[in-house]
Design a protein around this motif. Sequence first.
Motif, short mmCIF file in Angstrom:
data_model
loop_
_atom_site.label_atom_id
_atom_site.label_comp_id
_atom_site.label_asym_id
_atom_site.label_seq_id
_atom_site.Cartn_x
_atom_site.Cartn_y
_atom_site.Cartn_z
N ARG A 1 6.31 -2.13 3.22
CA ARG A 1 7.54 -3.05 3.12
C ARG A 1 6.98 -3.97 4.89
O ARG A 1 8.47 -3.44 5.34
CB ARG A 1 8.87 -2.26 2.46
N ARG B 1 7.12 7.49 -7.63
CA ARG B 1 5.72 6.91 -7.11
C ARG B 1 4.90 6.97 -6.05
O ARG B 1 4.02 7.00 -6.00
CB ARG B 1 5.40 5.33 -7.52
N GLY B 2 6.11 7.60 -4.80
CA GLY B 2 5.54 7.54 -3.19
C GLY B 2 6.42 6.77 -3.18
O GLY B 2 7.81 5.84 -2.84
N THR B 3 5.73 6.28 -1.32
CA THR B 3 6.15 5.48 -0.86
C THR B 3 5.57 4.78 -0.32
O THR B 3 4.11 5.05 -0.13
CB THR B 3 7.13 6.08 0.81
N PHE B 4 6.01 3.14 -0.35
CA PHE B 4 4.84 2.30 0.44
C PHE B 4 5.12 1.44 1.37
O PHE B 4 6.65 1.70 1.15
CB PHE B 4 5.44 1.28 -1.27
N VAL C 1 9.21 0.83 5.52
CA VAL C 1 8.97 1.08 3.92
C VAL C 1 9.45 1.45 3.39
O VAL C 1 10.81 1.74 3.80
CB VAL C 1 7.56 2.44 4.10
N ASP D 1 0.84 -0.88 -0.43
CA ASP D 1 -0.44 -0.29 -0.19
C ASP D 1 0.55 1.60 -0.36
O ASP D 1 1.41 1.18 0.57
CB ASP D 1 -0.69 -0.06 1.31
N LYS D 2 0.25 2.55 -1.27
CA LYS D 2 1.11 3.35 -0.86
C LYS D 2 0.40 4.70 0.69
O LYS D 2 -0.48 4.41 0.85
CB LYS D 2 0.85 4.56 -1.88
N ALA E 1 10.63 3.73 -0.09
CA ALA E 1 10.22 5.16 -1.36
C ALA E 1 10.78 4.37 -2.65
O ALA E 1 11.85 4.16 -3.22
CB ALA E 1 11.16 6.17 -0.95
N GLU E 2 9.88 4.73 -3.66
CA GLU E 2 9.57 4.63 -5.36
C GLU E 2 10.15 6.12 -6.31
O GLU E 2 8.77 6.67 -5.70
CB GLU E 2 9.07 3.43 -6.32
N SER F 1 0.36 10.68 0.54
CA SER F 1 0.92 12.06 0.21
C SER F 1 2.15 13.09 1.65
O SER F 1 1.26 13.32 2.32
CB SER F 1 0.85 12.55 -1.08
#
Length: 258
Positions: free
Chosen positions: A78, A73-76, A67, A35-36, A69-70, A39
């Motif tokens: 992990r 795209r944002g932070t997801f 988490v 999940d993201k 960061a990509e 923002s």
Amino acid sequence: MQLGAIDRADDRPPYRQIADHLRAAIDRGDLAAGDKLPSEAVLIEHYGVARMTVRQAVQELRNEGRVVAEHGRGTFVRQPVQVRRLASERFARRHREAGLAAFSVEAQKTGFTPNVDQLEVSTGPATPEIRDRLRLGDGEEVVVRSRRYLADGQPVETAVSYLPASVAAGSRIVEADTGPGGIYARLEDMGFELDHFTEEVSARMPSAEERRRLQLTDGVPVVVLVRTAYDTTGRPLEVCDTLKAAPAYVLEYEVPAR
């Protein structure tokens, strides 16, 4: 998803309170693996704080390996794979006889899919430390097997095994695929009867290269475990230097009270 609000009477700085709220959302399952995160703009508006405060909060979770960061795209979220390392039974002979190496045993117990990549096999001189651990004379060479372990496709460990070349040369141990049961099964096929193992466990921060190989974010520590395998005569046959991503592992030991 409930994030709460900043408590100005709390001794914790705002960024840490935000990190705690996000961490709690992950623990509750409100934010699942993949999940993201909300923002920066959403978090800034919700909490009424500066952009730097939000970035500090997210960095806290990145440092914990929670988490990732990509770029663009944002932070997801992990969620780390939890490999339960069953130290008390992972090297039991019955597993080797069933054709299972230790990591495969843990995969069966924990339920992840195991894999090995970045495998390299070479022969050369031993470092002074490895020479001492294997009780080798000056000039004696070792077979070196370096590999990376993955659980569900995620790197969780690197391992380098050192064996006396006089023992391993000409066997499947010098091949990429050692066969069912791994190195220890091949040693026993060759007539060496394994008797016991010693393990030394410590922790430290990884180098930049180690972070890259294990895909760790800044601030995430590693567990260092050095194992030595002995046969029934007390001869050391292998030294294995492993580096484990700390958030990915639970180390389980059973110690008899007698």
